[in-house]
Scaffold this motif. Structure first.
Motif, PDB file in Angstrom:
ATOM      1  N   GLY A  44       0.799  -1.221   0.000  1.00  0.00           N
ATOM      2  CA  GLY A  44       0.000   0.000   0.000  1.00  0.00           C
ATOM      3  C   GLY A  44       0.831   1.269   0.000  1.00  0.00           C
ATOM      4  N   SER A  48       3.273  -0.185  -6.805  1.00  0.00           N
ATOM      5  CA  SER A  48       2.642  -0.396  -8.106  1.00  0.00           C
ATOM      6  C   SER A  48       2.418   0.941  -8.818  1.00  0.00           C
ATOM      7  CB  SER A  48       1.303  -1.113  -7.957  1.00  0.00           C
ATOM      8  OG  SER A  48       1.500  -2.400  -7.429  1.00  0.00           O
ATOM      9  N   THR A  49       2.023   1.939  -8.028  1.00  0.00           N
ATOM     10  CA  THR A  49       1.803   3.264  -8.601  1.00  0.00           C
ATOM     11  C   THR A  49       3.081   3.784  -9.276  1.00  0.00           C
ATOM     12  OG1 THR A  49       0.182   3.687  -6.874  1.00  0.00           O
ATOM     13  CG2 THR A  49       1.012   5.600  -8.066  1.00  0.00           C
ATOM     14  N   ARG A 205       2.793   4.675   3.554  1.00  0.00           N
ATOM     15  CA  ARG A 205       2.097   5.727   2.852  1.00  0.00           C
ATOM     16  C   ARG A 205       2.100   7.046   3.620  1.00  0.00           C
ATOM     17  NH1 ARG A 205      -3.104   3.424   1.828  1.00  0.00           N
ATOM     18  NH2 ARG A 205      -3.939   4.759   3.452  1.00  0.00           N
TER      19      ARG A 205
HETATM   20  N1  LIG Z   1      -6.593   4.245  -9.116  1.00  0.00           N
HETATM   21  C1  LIG Z   1      -6.566   4.451  -7.782  1.00  0.00           C
HETATM   22  N2  LIG Z   1      -7.556   5.148  -7.188  1.00  0.00           N
HETATM   23  C2  LIG Z   1      -7.525   5.397  -5.848  1.00  0.00           C
HETATM   24  N3  LIG Z   1      -6.567   4.963  -5.033  1.00  0.00           N
HETATM   25  C3  LIG Z   1      -5.548   4.269  -5.558  1.00  0.00           C
HETATM   26  C4  LIG Z   1      -5.495   3.956  -6.961  1.00  0.00           C
HETATM   27  N4  LIG Z   1      -4.370   3.240  -7.197  1.00  0.00           N
HETATM   28  C5  LIG Z   1      -3.764   3.103  -5.998  1.00  0.00           C
HETATM   29  N5  LIG Z   1      -4.466   3.717  -5.026  1.00  0.00           N
HETATM   30  C6  LIG Z   1      -4.079   3.804  -3.610  1.00  0.00           C
HETATM   31  O1  LIG Z   1      -2.745   4.227  -3.551  1.00  0.00           O
HETATM   32  C7  LIG Z   1      -2.034   3.534  -2.549  1.00  0.00           C
HETATM   33  C8  LIG Z   1      -0.823   2.839  -3.156  1.00  0.00           C
HETATM   34  O2  LIG Z   1      -1.265   1.763  -3.986  1.00  0.00           O
HETATM   35  P1  LIG Z   1      -0.247   0.773  -4.711  1.00  0.00           P
HETATM   36  O3  LIG Z   1       0.665   1.556  -5.568  1.00  0.00           O
HETATM   37  O4  LIG Z   1      -1.058  -0.267  -5.371  1.00  0.00           O
HETATM   38  O5  LIG Z   1       0.533   0.145  -3.479  1.00  0.00           O
HETATM   39  P2  LIG Z   1       1.520  -1.116  -3.422  1.00  0.00           P
HETATM   40  O6  LIG Z   1       1.716  -1.624  -4.817  1.00  0.00           O
HETATM   41  O7  LIG Z   1       2.755  -0.627  -2.791  1.00  0.00           O
HETATM   42  O8  LIG Z   1       0.853  -2.134  -2.545  1.00  0.00           O
HETATM   43  C9  LIG Z   1      -3.014   2.569  -1.913  1.00  0.00           C
HETATM   44  O9  LIG Z   1      -3.503   3.148  -0.732  1.00  0.00           O
HETATM   45  C10 LIG Z   1      -4.099   2.446  -2.926  1.00  0.00           C
HETATM   46  O10 LIG Z   1      -5.319   2.201  -2.295  1.00  0.00           O
END
Ligand SMILES: Nc1ncnc2c1ncn2[C@@H]1O[C@H](COP(=O)(O)OP(=O)(O)O)[C@@H](O)[C@H]1O
Ligand SMILES: [Mg+2]
Lengths: 247, 258
Positions: A44, A48-49, A205
């Protein structure tokens, strides 16, 4: 040595928010040719972002993110194979979407299938394959585009330990042979150290990079380095930084 | 689909036939109205050995098959196009989906007279009723299938420069095939019903099984009525099995069995 070490991916003070959620803040990151960079961090925290921004799937909210190459490979956590296509036709998919002529496509697919050791399984359907073989197919599919920058989002996270180690070795081999730059997300610190030339640690986060470690082991790597005290010491240091960033 | 052991339905079949004999005997002996519920063997006799009736039964069956197939084909084309259109944008789905639901909730019987006045009392009107009855499962199942695509696969296509049409053709439609076949199977069963219902209201032109049922019934021909009803039911079963089989042939190798 005069290897090309130009920067392929450059993040400067990148921040990202989704509505009220601040996912990333102040991220500085570069990945150059010849580098394999791993990112570890709590779930979280925006790993991935980070990849989604690098690939162009997502636009930054602040700062700049630039890539010097259009040839970007993206390997998802799930193999994302098309269930109705055979291994060969799955591997051909990306070249097909890029309008590569049929003969050329077939040749590239055959070469990629050979590289990941799936020769003989071309006609199999995804449901007939093990998880490891599906991931190999997914890798082969990306390899057909001969990417300069390869993004991996926890690709081996769902696999068992033995399969995972074997795929780690094959990925290292591909890295040495194919000469791409890698940005690799993982939960496993040991995997990060084993594969990478550099390991970055992210905080919880909003995610930001809190520590970086150069990995001193030479490429190509001997699988047995995993059992050396130096390896264990580095894994310990990174795990420690990860725990610190968590608080 | 799970294999059902043959002997269990066979026992039920035996029980149903026995019950049928009992009811037929009751009508025959106690009420002396044998034509209302005829004995099973009389029905078989009527259908198989009465040359003239058999001829008529086959002709009407053929007509019902033609109407069912025509209606199903049109419902498939309209239903899939409707679903594809809705899958292209959220606002299109929001604008068009309510009408798919309304289509299903209109009591068909209520607008049947209107269809007759506008399109006449023959083939066209029967096909229209068939289409209206079988359209909804095509729309809803196709839409469900198109939307079932995994987000990462969607992004894989986007990352590699695939446009709407390519994504539809190479990702969404193949992924939707299993759901489309479920819809087709349901729609086919409903199309048979639509063809029979259409017959009951629009009786001009070449008659189908629905007409035969009504005519036999009004002539107090019990065995004929039953023979036509059973033929219509068997047509429904055959059509259902046929599309189930076709679905398995096309997607069985790769789709998750359900
Ligand atoms: N398209 C989106 N809309 C809203 N929130 C998002 C979206 N993509 C990711 N998030 C939020 O951003 C944060 C980081 O997500 P992510 O990059 O998937 O984390 P990780 O891959 O490190 O587990 C999380 O809290 C997730 O809920
Ligand atoms: Mg993630």
């Amino acid at each position: 040595m005069t290897a090309d070490t130009s920067v392929l991916l450059d993040f400067r003070d990148v921040s990202m928010r989704f509505g009220d959620t601040e996912a990333l803040t102040g991220v500085d990151l570069t990945v150059s040719r010849g580098e394999f960079v791993s990112v570890v961090g709590p779930s979280g925290c925006g790993k991935s972002t980070l990849l989604r921004i690098a690939s162009g799937l997502e636009q930054v909210s602040g700062g700049t993110a630039s890539t010097a190459s259009q040839r970007i490979g993206y390997v998802f956590q799930d193999a994302t194979l098309l269930a109705w296509r055979s291994v060969r036709r799955n591997v051909e998919l990306l070249a097909e979407l890029h309008h590569v002529p049929r003969a050329e496509r077939a040749a590239r697919a055959a070469a990629a299938i050979d590289l990941v050791g799936l020769t003989g399984f071309e006609k199999h359907l995804p449901r007939q394959l093990s998880g490891g073989m599906r991931m190999r197919t997914s890798l082969a599919r990306s390899l057909t585009l001969d990417p300069e920058l390869f993004l991996f989002d926890e690709p081996f996270g769902a696999l068992d330990e033995i399969t995972r180690e074997r795929l780690n070795d094959e990925l290292l081999k591909l890295f040495v042979q194919q000469n791409f730059a890698g940005l690799f997300i993982t939960h496993s610190v040991a995997e990060a150290v084993y594969l990478s030339t550099r390991v970055l640690v992210m905080s919880g986060r909003p995610g930001t990079i809190v520590a970086g470690f150069d990995v001193p082991f030479d490429m190509p790597r001997d699988p047995d380095i995993r059992f050396t005290p130096e390896f264990a010491a580095l894994v310990g240091q990174i795990s420690h930084a990860l725990r610190e960033g968590h608080r | 689909m799970k294999r059902i052991p043959w002997w269990q339905p066979t026992i039920v079949f035996g029980l149903v036939v026995a019950l049928w004999y009992a009811i037929a005997a009751w009508y025959d002996k106690s009420k002396e109205l044998a034509f209302v519920v005829p004995y099973p063997h009389l029905v078989l006799q009527e259908a198989l050995t009465d040359g003239q009736f058999r001829q008529q039964l086959l002709e009407n069956l053929l007509q019902t098959v033609v109407i069912t197939a025509t209606g199903l084909l049109i419902a498939t084309v309209i239903g899939m196009s409707w679903a594809v259109l809705m899958s292209q944008a959220r606002w299109l789905e929001h604008s068009l989906y309510p009408y798919a639901v309304i289509l299903q909730t209109i009591p068909i019987l209520a607008i049947v007279p209107l269809i007759g006045t506008i399109f006449g009392y023959e083939f066209t009107s029967r096909v229209i009723v068939t289409v209206m009855i079988s359209l909804f499962p095509m729309v809803s199942n196709t839409l469900f299938g198109l939307a079932s695509v995994d987000r990462a696969q969607w992004e894989l296509f986007r990352l590699n420069g695939a446009g709407r049409f390519t994504t539809l053709l190479k990702l969404q439609l193949p992924a939707a095939l299993p759901a489309i076949f479920v819809g087709l199977r349901t729609a086919a069963g409903l199309a048979v019903i639509g063809a029979i219902v259409g017959d009951q209201f629009f009786q001009r032109g070449t008659p189908g099984l629905g007409v035969l049922i009504q005519v036999s019934n009004s002539r107090l021909n019990g065995p004929g009525t039953f023979a036509a009803i059973i033929t219509a039911s068997l047509l429904g079963v055959v059509v259902f099995l046929l599309f189930g089989l076709l679905g398995r042939l096309v997607t069985g190798k790769w789709a998750d069995q359900s």
